[in-house]
Design an enzyme around this catalytic site. Structure first.
Site, PDB file in Angstrom:
ATOM      1  N   SER A  34      -3.134   3.221   2.692  1.00 17.38           N
ATOM      2  CA  SER A  34      -3.124   4.558   2.114  1.00 17.38           C
ATOM      3  C   SER A  34      -4.086   5.522   2.785  1.00 17.38           C
ATOM      4  O   SER A  34      -3.860   6.725   2.761  1.00 17.38           O
ATOM      5  CB  SER A  34      -3.422   4.487   0.616  1.00 17.38           C
ATOM      6  OG  SER A  34      -4.724   3.981   0.395  1.00 17.38           O
TER       7      SER A  34
ATOM      8  N   LYS B 113       4.849   8.203  -5.982  1.00 15.50           N
ATOM      9  CA  LYS B 113       4.696   8.835  -4.666  1.00 15.50           C
ATOM     10  C   LYS B 113       6.065   9.321  -4.197  1.00 15.50           C
ATOM     11  O   LYS B 113       6.543  10.333  -4.685  1.00 15.50           O
ATOM     12  CB  LYS B 113       3.964   7.880  -3.740  1.00 15.50           C
ATOM     13  CG  LYS B 113       2.495   7.844  -4.184  1.00 15.50           C
ATOM     14  CD  LYS B 113       1.614   6.831  -3.572  1.00 15.50           C
ATOM     15  CE  LYS B 113       0.214   7.015  -4.159  1.00 15.50           C
ATOM     16  NZ  LYS B 113      -0.561   5.796  -4.203  1.00 15.50           N
TER      17      LYS B 113
ATOM     18  N   HIS C  30       2.917   3.293  -0.585  1.00 15.98           N
ATOM     19  CA  HIS C  30       3.254   4.374   0.351  1.00 15.98           C
ATOM     20  C   HIS C  30       4.497   4.088   1.181  1.00 15.98           C
ATOM     21  O   HIS C  30       5.105   5.011   1.720  1.00 15.98           O
ATOM     22  CB  HIS C  30       2.063   4.659   1.265  1.00 15.98           C
ATOM     23  CG  HIS C  30       0.911   5.254   0.523  1.00 15.98           C
ATOM     24  ND1 HIS C  30       0.821   6.592   0.259  1.00 15.98           N
ATOM     25  CD2 HIS C  30      -0.161   4.684  -0.065  1.00 15.98           C
ATOM     26  CE1 HIS C  30      -0.276   6.828  -0.441  1.00 15.98           C
ATOM     27  NE2 HIS C  30      -0.888   5.682  -0.659  1.00 15.98           N
TER      28      HIS C  30
END
Ligand code: PLP
Length: 394
Positions: free
Chosen positions: A181, A240, A209
């Site tokens: 990240s 996300k 991610h």
């Protein structure tokens, strides 16, 4: 003991070390821009990589679910909080991640916390990459298993630690991120999966991610590395690229059942509201039906990364929407972020303990929402900063 004065001293220390934190107030976001203190900036700090949190279909799905089920779930999943929506999302996520089953948690943080603590404990070994996200670190500590750390992406050291384990521990669990990240680089998952098999360890991959971004169809890091997900524990977040809120663990059926029975961060908390669940389901559909968002994201990643490189700044990643620019000192990183802000670009300075001491950086992230003009403006700001201070020289 009612005096909090000593805390004021601690706050002063944080300020003196350049480590004081505050929340920046966001007034509005639109496309690739963000309004702060009355002024629009290019927004290089979002994990909403595909723009799905504002996609009309996703917003409509959330609204419909709210109309139908209300704003709050009203109780925990194991009491009266499980809707057919939750179960449908879990089935869809399992299929998406090519896993047998899946369990949804209220956040990704809680998914990591609940998973690790439910699977290992005293008498077990848990071993993690040194750059793992704080939620994994906290989970490993809280588990009360023996917790070892290996240097970033160092397969040799990982193998050695597992080899030494011998029969001293009941279980061994390897924990890592798919796409890191704060560095934007990736774990060597094919090799790690082999090591896990060789030493009869379990492998947990936090793909917060990578999900929606990497691999065929946005399935994530394992898909991109060509690793079979069989037997691997895949953690992800809905918060996300999927534009909602929530976390999940996809994996073997027995693991999911144990989590449902033992993961305290699943059991002792209220279920996700229907709006979040419906939004995530619709986001998964959009991801599959509208490849244009991933295409735009990847075009922007290439344009941005190459643009920064051409300026001569030290870019820490490639092939990732997370594009950190090396600075080093805390003060330098914060000063660079401030100068960028003044030039109309919002990209946060990242300091310890989020990253190791001496490796402070400006973290930029690109999304499908950025226009070419947004990125050109941001590149000009970086160029100006670079020429002025040489602060970002690699
Ligand atoms: C964001 C993040 C999490 C936490 O996910 P939330 O849904 O925001 O709680 C966990 N791991 C990594 C690597 C992350 O980047």
């Amino acid at each position: 003991m009612t005096d909090f004065g000593e805390l004021a001293g601690e706050l002063e220390t944080l300020k003196a070390q350049g480590l004081y934190r505050f929340c920046r107030r966001v007034e509005e976001t639109r496309g690739g821009r963000i309004r702060l203190e009355g002024r629009w900036h290019v927004h290089l700090a979002s994990n909403n990589y595909l723009g799905l949190s504002v996609h009309p279909r996703v917003v409509a799905a959330a609204n419909e679910a709210t109309e139908r089920f209300g704003t709050g779930a009203g109780s925990a999943r194991l009491i009266g909080g499980t809707l057919s929506l939750h179960e449908a999302l879990e089935e869809e996520l399992a299929a998406f991640k090519q896993a047998e089953a899946c369990l949804v948690f209220p956040t990704g943080y809680m998914a990591n916390l609940g998973t690790v603590t439910a699977l290992v404990g005293p008498g077990d070994l848990v071993i993690g990459d040194e750059l793992n996200h704080a939620s994994l670190v906290d989970a490993c500590r809280l588990s009360r298993a023996i917790f070892r750390i290996f240097p970033h992406r160092d397969l040799q050291r990982l193998s050695e630690a597992l080899e030494k384990r011998g029969s001293r521990y009941r279980r061994a669990l390897i924990v890592t991120e798919g796409l890191f990240s704060m560095d934007g680089d990736q774990s060597p998952l094919a090799e790690m999966a082999q090591i896990a098999r060789r030493f009869e360890a379990w492998l947990l991959v936090d793909d917060a991610h990578g999900t929606g971004v990497l691999g065929e169809g946005g399935r994530g890091s394992l898909a991109q590395s060509g690793v079979s997900p069989e037997g691997i524990l895949q953690m992800g977040t809905l918060s996300k690229a999927l534009g909602s809120l929530g976390g999940f663990l996809a994996g073997p059926r027995e693991v999911i059942e144990i989590l449902r029975n033992r993961a305290r961060s699943f059991i002792y908390t209220t279920a996700l509201p229907a709006s979040c669940v419906a939004a995530a389901r619709e986001a998964l559909r959009v991801l599959q039906e509208e490849p244009v968002w991933r295409e735009r994201l990847w075009e922007n990643i290439r344009f941005w990364t190459e643009g920064l490189r051409r300026l001569g700044v030290r870019v820490l990643s490639q092939g990732s929407p997370i594009v950190p620019v090396w600075v080093g000192s805390n003060e330098g990183a914060m000063a660079a972020a401030q100068a960028l802000l003044e030039a109309g670009v919002f990209a946060p300075g990242i300091r310890p303990p989020t990253v190791p001491t001496g490796s402070a950086r400006v973290r930029t992230s690109v999304t499908a929402m950025h226009s070419r003009e947004d990125l050109e403006l941001a590149l000009a700001a970086f160029e100006h900063l670079f020429q002025r201070g040489k602060a970002l020289v690699g």
